[in-house]
Design a protein around this motif. Structure first.
Motif, PDB file in Angstrom:
ATOM      1  N   LEU A 134     -19.516 -41.861  34.484  1.00  0.00           N
ATOM      2  CA  LEU A 134     -18.606 -41.709  33.791  1.00  0.00           C
ATOM      3  C   LEU A 134     -17.808 -41.602  33.782  1.00  0.00           C
ATOM      4  N   LEU A 135     -16.179 -41.707  34.385  1.00  0.00           N
ATOM      5  CA  LEU A 135     -15.041 -40.555  34.558  1.00  0.00           C
ATOM      6  C   LEU A 135     -14.333 -40.089  33.253  1.00  0.00           C
ATOM      7  N   ILE A 136     -14.387 -39.765  32.035  1.00  0.00           N
ATOM      8  CA  ILE A 136     -13.707 -39.481  31.424  1.00  0.00           C
ATOM      9  C   ILE A 136     -12.089 -38.198  31.596  1.00  0.00           C
ATOM     10  N   ASP A 137     -10.942 -39.098  31.502  1.00  0.00           N
ATOM     11  CA  ASP A 137      -9.892 -38.579  33.064  1.00  0.00           C
ATOM     12  C   ASP A 137      -8.936 -38.103  31.976  1.00  0.00           C
ATOM     13  N   GLU A 138      -8.554 -36.597  32.315  1.00  0.00           N
ATOM     14  CA  GLU A 138      -7.716 -36.354  31.750  1.00  0.00           C
ATOM     15  C   GLU A 138      -7.911 -36.086  30.355  1.00  0.00           C
ATOM     16  N   ILE A 139      -8.602 -35.449  29.456  1.00  0.00           N
ATOM     17  CA  ILE A 139      -9.228 -35.556  28.278  1.00  0.00           C
ATOM     18  C   ILE A 139      -8.471 -34.342  27.336  1.00  0.00           C
ATOM     19  N   ASP A 140      -7.827 -33.623  28.185  1.00  0.00           N
ATOM     20  CA  ASP A 140      -6.584 -33.102  27.391  1.00  0.00           C
ATOM     21  C   ASP A 140      -5.299 -33.313  27.137  1.00  0.00           C
ATOM     22  N   LYS A 141      -5.383 -34.482  27.466  1.00  0.00           N
ATOM     23  CA  LYS A 141      -4.339 -35.197  26.500  1.00  0.00           C
ATOM     24  C   LYS A 141      -4.216 -36.021  25.026  1.00  0.00           C
ATOM     25  N   ALA A 142      -5.262 -36.103  25.143  1.00  0.00           N
ATOM     26  CA  ALA A 142      -6.004 -36.941  23.568  1.00  0.00           C
ATOM     27  C   ALA A 142      -5.321 -35.766  22.374  1.00  0.00           C
ATOM     28  N   ASP A 143      -5.765 -35.955  21.653  1.00  0.00           N
ATOM     29  CA  ASP A 143      -5.515 -35.035  19.690  1.00  0.00           C
ATOM     30  C   ASP A 143      -6.467 -34.073  20.574  1.00  0.00           C
ATOM     31  N   ILE A 144      -6.878 -32.930  19.836  1.00  0.00           N
ATOM     32  CA  ILE A 144      -7.305 -31.576  19.682  1.00  0.00           C
ATOM     33  C   ILE A 144      -8.344 -31.868  19.423  1.00  0.00           C
ATOM     34  N   GLU A 145      -9.016 -33.592  18.238  1.00  0.00           N
ATOM     35  CA  GLU A 145      -9.711 -33.344  18.019  1.00  0.00           C
ATOM     36  C   GLU A 145     -10.544 -34.438  18.872  1.00  0.00           C
ATOM     37  N   PHE A 146     -10.007 -34.703  19.613  1.00  0.00           N
ATOM     38  CA  PHE A 146     -10.678 -35.960  20.635  1.00  0.00           C
ATOM     39  C   PHE A 146     -12.618 -35.833  21.095  1.00  0.00           C
ATOM     40  N   PRO A 147     -12.483 -33.907  21.699  1.00  0.00           N
ATOM     41  CA  PRO A 147     -13.830 -33.410  22.366  1.00  0.00           C
ATOM     42  C   PRO A 147     -14.763 -33.346  21.247  1.00  0.00           C
ATOM     43  N   ASN A 148     -14.461 -32.736  20.133  1.00  0.00           N
ATOM     44  CA  ASN A 148     -15.799 -32.572  19.120  1.00  0.00           C
ATOM     45  C   ASN A 148     -15.715 -34.226  18.381  1.00  0.00           C
ATOM     46  N   ASP A 149     -15.296 -35.395  18.840  1.00  0.00           N
ATOM     47  CA  ASP A 149     -15.645 -35.847  17.754  1.00  0.00           C
ATOM     48  C   ASP A 149     -16.820 -36.916  18.926  1.00  0.00           C
ATOM     49  N   LEU A 150     -16.651 -36.632  20.350  1.00  0.00           N
ATOM     50  CA  LEU A 150     -17.722 -37.019  21.259  1.00  0.00           C
ATOM     51  C   LEU A 150     -18.837 -36.391  21.747  1.00  0.00           C
ATOM     52  N   LEU A 151     -18.564 -35.156  20.077  1.00  0.00           N
ATOM     53  CA  LEU A 151     -20.116 -34.560  20.647  1.00  0.00           C
ATOM     54  C   LEU A 151     -21.623 -34.992  20.471  1.00  0.00           C
ATOM     55  N   LEU A 152     -21.244 -35.918  19.446  1.00  0.00           N
ATOM     56  CA  LEU A 152     -22.332 -36.260  19.413  1.00  0.00           C
ATOM     57  C   LEU A 152     -23.457 -37.307  20.602  1.00  0.00           C
ATOM     58  N   GLU A 153     -22.139 -38.152  20.759  1.00  0.00           N
ATOM     59  CA  GLU A 153     -22.405 -39.314  21.470  1.00  0.00           C
ATOM     60  C   GLU A 153     -23.151 -38.304  22.709  1.00  0.00           C
TER      61      GLU A 153
END
Length: 283
Positions: free
Chosen positions: A113-132
């Motif tokens: 699974l490639l999550i490409d260029e994660i830093d383009k999204a909102d700052i909360e985006f990475p935290n919103d995926l932590l649990l999953e």
């Protein structure tokens, strides 16, 4: 356990191979950073190829929300279908749009699974995926079901360092920074793409390329992919090592520079340097 050793089309350094295999062994996402053009996205494709796995790609944009990676509920379409008397409105599952994580979690075999260029999204985006990403599961409230990964995917996350990522997210990743290739590694990369290239032409092209990258004040340094484009053009135009070696020193800028320099500021910078060089020679 399968190990990544690079592929015939991708030159992986020792430390990159170690990072990929460590992330797989630890069952953690591999966070790959590096300047644009260093092969971060291509890496995921080559890992999938080397390990014989399917690749699922989630390209992140500035408007992307974490929920879209799980699923989306299309309430608007359901309302419209209801107004038209469509019988399928009775089952809400018909209006659940599966995201890339859902696709990866329910794949019959563990994918990459490639999550490409994660830093383009909102700052909360990475935290919103932590649990999953930690638990490899998520809950679908509309259907009251839990989606659990059948097989843990190999997760590759790329970042161009456009913004800082949260500490809590970083703690859950194995990190690797892809340094820009040195001259020896770059020669190997070029050889993979152009095995018949004359050694002298390669030597002169690399010299010119690294000279361009070393110019102070350059807004965008040319990348590996741009070097490959440039070399391809040199071959199409049948330019020789002598052509590169004997280029007008007063021009400074290499021939067919449009493949290397991608904005007017950098072109103007070379023109100013050439002017200064001519003036110095005229003294």
């Amino acid at each position: 356990m399968a190990r990544f050793e690079g592929t015939e089309n991708y030159v992986a350094t020792d430390d990159l191979r170690v990072a990929v295999n460590a992330a797989i062994a630890l069952e953690r996402p591999l966070l790959v950073k590096g300047e644009p053009g260093t092969g971060k996205t291509v890496l995921a494709h080559e890992i999938a190829k080397a390990l014989g796995k399917n690749l699922i790609t989630w390209h992140i944009k500035s408007t992307t929300k974490a929920q879209q990676g799980l699923y989306e509920y299309d309430a608007v379409t359901r309302l419209r279908d209801g107004q038209l008397g469509d019988a399928k409105t009775g089952d809400i599952r018909n209006y659940i749009i599966r995201g890339k994580l859902w696709e990866a979690f329910t794949a019959p075999e563990a994918p990459v699974l490639l999550i490409d260029e994660i830093d383009k999204a909102d700052i909360e985006f990475p935290n919103d995926l932590l649990l999953e990403l930690d638990r490899m599961e998520f809950y679908v409230y509309e259907t009251r079901e839990m989606v659990v990964a059948q097989h843990r995917p190999v997760v590759i996350i790329t970042s161009n360092n456009e913004k800082e990522l949260p500490d809590a997210f970083l703690r859950r990743c194995f990190f690797h920074y892809i340094r820009f290739p040195d001259r020896e590694t770059m020669a190997h990369i070029v050889d993979v793409h152009f095995p018949g290239l004359q050694k002298e032409l390669l030597r002169e092209a690399l010299t010119a390329f690294y000279e361009v990258r070393d110019v102070p004040g350059l807004k965008k340094k040319p990348s590996t992919s741009e070097l490959l484009d440039w070399i391809k053009l040199l071959m199409v135009e049948d330019m020789s090592a002598e052509d590169l070696r004997q280029r007008d020193p007063q021009k400074l800028i290499p021939p067919l520079h449009g493949a290397l320099l991608k904005n007017e500021q950098d072109v103007h910078l070379f023109e100013r340097l050439a002017f200064i060089n001519r003036r110095e020679r005229g003294k």
